[in-house]
Write an enzyme that holds these catalytic residues in place. Structure first.
Site, mmCIF file in Angstrom:
data_model
loop_
_atom_site.group_PDB
_atom_site.id
_atom_site.type_symbol
_atom_site.label_atom_id
_atom_site.label_comp_id
_atom_site.label_asym_id
_atom_site.label_seq_id
_atom_site.Cartn_x
_atom_site.Cartn_y
_atom_site.Cartn_z
ATOM 1 N N ARG A 138 -34.347 -113.753 45.208
ATOM 2 C CA ARG A 138 -35.174 -113.408 46.373
ATOM 3 C C ARG A 138 -36.384 -114.319 46.426
ATOM 4 N NH1 ARG A 138 -35.653 -106.975 45.673
ATOM 5 N NH2 ARG A 138 -36.454 -107.724 43.699
ATOM 6 N N PHE A 198 -48.332 -103.782 36.633
ATOM 7 C CA PHE A 198 -47.054 -104.484 36.589
ATOM 8 C C PHE A 198 -46.034 -103.493 37.165
ATOM 9 C CE2 PHE A 198 -47.944 -108.674 34.763
ATOM 10 C CZ PHE A 198 -49.316 -108.581 34.872
ATOM 11 N N ASP A 219 -39.831 -114.160 44.148
ATOM 12 C CA ASP A 219 -39.621 -113.410 42.904
ATOM 13 C C ASP A 219 -39.786 -114.334 41.697
ATOM 14 O OD1 ASP A 219 -39.228 -110.719 42.969
ATOM 15 O OD2 ASP A 219 -37.045 -110.809 43.104
ATOM 16 N N TYR A 235 -47.995 -110.375 50.476
ATOM 17 C CA TYR A 235 -48.361 -109.137 49.770
ATOM 18 C C TYR A 235 -49.312 -109.440 48.603
ATOM 19 C CZ TYR A 235 -47.974 -105.342 46.398
ATOM 20 O OH TYR A 235 -48.271 -104.367 45.475
HETATM 21 N N1 NAD Z 1 -44.999 -99.369 42.655
HETATM 22 C C1 NAD Z 1 -45.337 -100.470 41.984
HETATM 23 O O1 NAD Z 1 -44.602 -100.935 41.111
HETATM 24 C C2 NAD Z 1 -46.644 -101.163 42.282
HETATM 25 C C3 NAD Z 1 -46.981 -102.295 41.516
HETATM 26 C C4 NAD Z 1 -48.187 -102.920 41.779
HETATM 27 C C5 NAD Z 1 -49.036 -102.436 42.755
HETATM 28 N N2 NAD Z 1 -48.668 -101.360 43.479
HETATM 29 C C6 NAD Z 1 -49.589 -100.883 44.510
HETATM 30 O O2 NAD Z 1 -49.884 -99.532 44.251
HETATM 31 C C7 NAD Z 1 -50.102 -98.835 45.464
HETATM 32 C C8 NAD Z 1 -49.219 -97.622 45.503
HETATM 33 O O3 NAD Z 1 -47.868 -98.046 45.381
HETATM 34 P P1 NAD Z 1 -46.660 -97.021 45.531
HETATM 35 O O4 NAD Z 1 -45.530 -97.583 44.756
HETATM 36 O O5 NAD Z 1 -47.132 -95.642 45.265
HETATM 37 O O6 NAD Z 1 -46.332 -97.181 47.080
HETATM 38 P P2 NAD Z 1 -45.868 -96.068 48.108
HETATM 39 O O7 NAD Z 1 -45.349 -96.836 49.279
HETATM 40 O O8 NAD Z 1 -44.984 -95.069 47.467
HETATM 41 O O9 NAD Z 1 -47.208 -95.333 48.504
HETATM 42 C C9 NAD Z 1 -48.148 -95.905 49.358
HETATM 43 C C10 NAD Z 1 -48.625 -94.812 50.292
HETATM 44 O O10 NAD Z 1 -49.674 -95.357 51.090
HETATM 45 C C11 NAD Z 1 -49.559 -94.778 52.375
HETATM 46 N N3 NAD Z 1 -50.276 -95.640 53.312
HETATM 47 C C12 NAD Z 1 -50.042 -96.942 53.593
HETATM 48 N N4 NAD Z 1 -50.926 -97.385 54.488
HETATM 49 C C13 NAD Z 1 -51.743 -96.342 54.792
HETATM 50 C C14 NAD Z 1 -52.841 -96.174 55.665
HETATM 51 N N5 NAD Z 1 -53.304 -97.173 56.413
HETATM 52 N N6 NAD Z 1 -53.449 -94.966 55.693
HETATM 53 C C15 NAD Z 1 -52.999 -93.943 54.948
HETATM 54 N N7 NAD Z 1 -51.942 -94.022 54.129
HETATM 55 C C16 NAD Z 1 -51.319 -95.225 54.037
HETATM 56 C C17 NAD Z 1 -48.061 -94.711 52.626
HETATM 57 O O11 NAD Z 1 -47.762 -93.763 53.630
HETATM 58 C C18 NAD Z 1 -47.543 -94.325 51.260
HETATM 59 O O12 NAD Z 1 -47.379 -92.937 51.126
HETATM 60 C C19 NAD Z 1 -49.816 -99.831 46.586
HETATM 61 O O13 NAD Z 1 -51.039 -100.350 47.052
HETATM 62 C C20 NAD Z 1 -49.014 -100.903 45.906
HETATM 63 O O14 NAD Z 1 -49.205 -102.149 46.526
HETATM 64 C C21 NAD Z 1 -47.484 -100.706 43.270
#
Ligand code: NAD
Length: 338
Positions: free
Chosen positions: A280, A173, A283, A145
């Site tokens: 994990r 973060f 982590d 990831y």
């Molecule tokens: N939540 C966190 O703490 C965090 C931290 C760092 C980075 N991120 C990044 O931020 C972004 C959003 O995170 P989140 O927590 O909202 O995740 P989330 O899983 O709630 O939302 C991601 C969305 O992307 C959609 N998706 C995935 N692949 C797709 C595709 N090919 N086409 C269309 N839609 C697609 C999923 O259906 C989902 O609704 C992600 O890229 C994640 O890696 C999140």
């Protein structure tokens, strides 16, 4: 084809997700026209889209839309985003996060070159680092990831150098909290610590604490939590200001898992049944952001404290909207190679 971007029109990918959904809410608050794209549909967010396309972000429908509307920015929140499952299915992470994003970037520079690309990167690009990370700290992802996020950042750099791609990449973060009015937050069965604590606390389940022998002040992992609203607002800053490049997005502070556990117990006025499990894989013990670069470049400071994170989470997890949602398959269906 339009020759200039529509200044107040933004496309958000992953718009049915946690961060994408909150970003749509904040964009609407600030008067933007919002087009959401996601492969899933989440009806509780309906009123925050001017238009919603249920599609893969890199497939024909989405690409045609980008070209037709020529947005001022594409905020790319879509992605597959769990550290643990990325070990079981690296193909999915490199395909969905990297290959498809590469296709979109190529499409942007050829068809809508003035559109700004705002990317959801992650603290996981740093790997197991023990001091506060600046954007110049060495990157050493410890999961597929994290590697997928770093690979996209390299794509961004090279599309910028070779084709002037205008981009901002935010290394978030730990995103936490919810809409203060209880309209949006993380969905059921999310693996985030606050989500799991509320699930345990409200449903009398057992909370699993992963690892109490880390080299930290109380033996549990330390993380930097940033309110999802602060992340959403940073996305808008990326559109409004002429900043470019990579920025940490954190709170300048860190909380241990025990500290979060205690805060949620206090909020619920209840002891949460807790079991201790092994660490994990992947982590790191401590991840704290030094977000000075973004603070300096954009005159930014996070607006929300840890107490607001917990209060807004409480509002969300006890809301009717939350209890009407069912678990998303992306949290439960993870291990293709297992
Ligand atoms: N939540 C966190 O703490 C965090 C931290 C760092 C980075 N991120 C990044 O931020 C972004 C959003 O995170 P989140 O927590 O909202 O995740 P989330 O899983 O709630 O939302 C991601 C969305 O992307 C959609 N998706 C995935 N692949 C797709 C595709 N090919 N086409 C269309 N839609 C697609 C999923 O259906 C989902 O609704 C992600 O890229 C994640 O890696 C999140």
């Amino acid at each position: 084809m339009l020759q200039q971007p529509s200044k107040k029109l933004v496309v958000v990918t992953g718009a049915a997700g946690y961060i994408g959904g909150m970003t749509c809410i904040q964009l609407k608050n600030k008067g933007y026209e919002v087009i959401g794209i996601d492969q899933r549909y989440n009806s509780h967010l309906d009123s925050f889209y001017d238009e919603f396309i249920q599609s893969d972000f890199a497939e024909y429908d989405a690409l045609s839309l980008y070209k037709k509307v020529y947005p001022v920015a594409i905020i790319h929140c879509a992605g597959t985003s769990l550290v643990g499952p990325s070990f079981y299915n690296p193909y999915e992470y490199f395909n969905n996060n990297v290959s498809k994003t590469n296709n979109v970037l190529d499409f942007i520079v050829k068809n809508i070159p003035k559109t700004k690309f705002v990317f959801s990167s992650s603290a996981s690009v740093y790997g197991n680092i023990h001091k506060d990370c600046t954007e110049d700290s060495p990157t050493n992802p410890v999961s597929p990831y994290g590697e997928s996020k770093l690979m996209v950042e390299k794509l961004l750099k090279w599309y910028n150098e070779s084709a002037n791609l205008n981009y901002v990449s935010y290394r978030y973060f730990n995103a936490a909290g919810a809409d203060a009015n209880g309209r949006h937050g993380q969905e059921p069965e999310a693996t985030h610590i606050i989500a799991r604590l509320y699930d345990a606390g409200l449903n009398d389940k057992t909370f699993t604490l992963y690892g109490t022998d880390y080299d930290t002040r109380d033996g549990t992992c330390i993380r930097d939590y940033i309110h999802v609203k602060d992340i959403a607002d940073a996305h808008i800053i990326a559109i409004d200001k002429s900043i470019q490049g990579i920025y940490n997005l954190g709170s300048f502070d860190g909380y241990s898992n025990y500290e979060i556990l205690n805060k949620v117990q206090t909020m619920l006025d209840k002891k949460i049944i807790t079991t201790i499990s092994d660490k994990r894989k992947g982590d790191p013990s401590r991840l704290i952001a030094d977000s000075t670069k973004f603070k300096y470049m954009a005159n930014w400071v996070p607006q929300c404290s840890m107490d607001e994170i917990i209060t807004d989470s409480h509002t969300w997890y006890t809301s009717e909207t939350y209890s009407g949602l069912s678990a998303s398959p992306r949290f439960t269906n993870s291990a293709a190679y297992a």
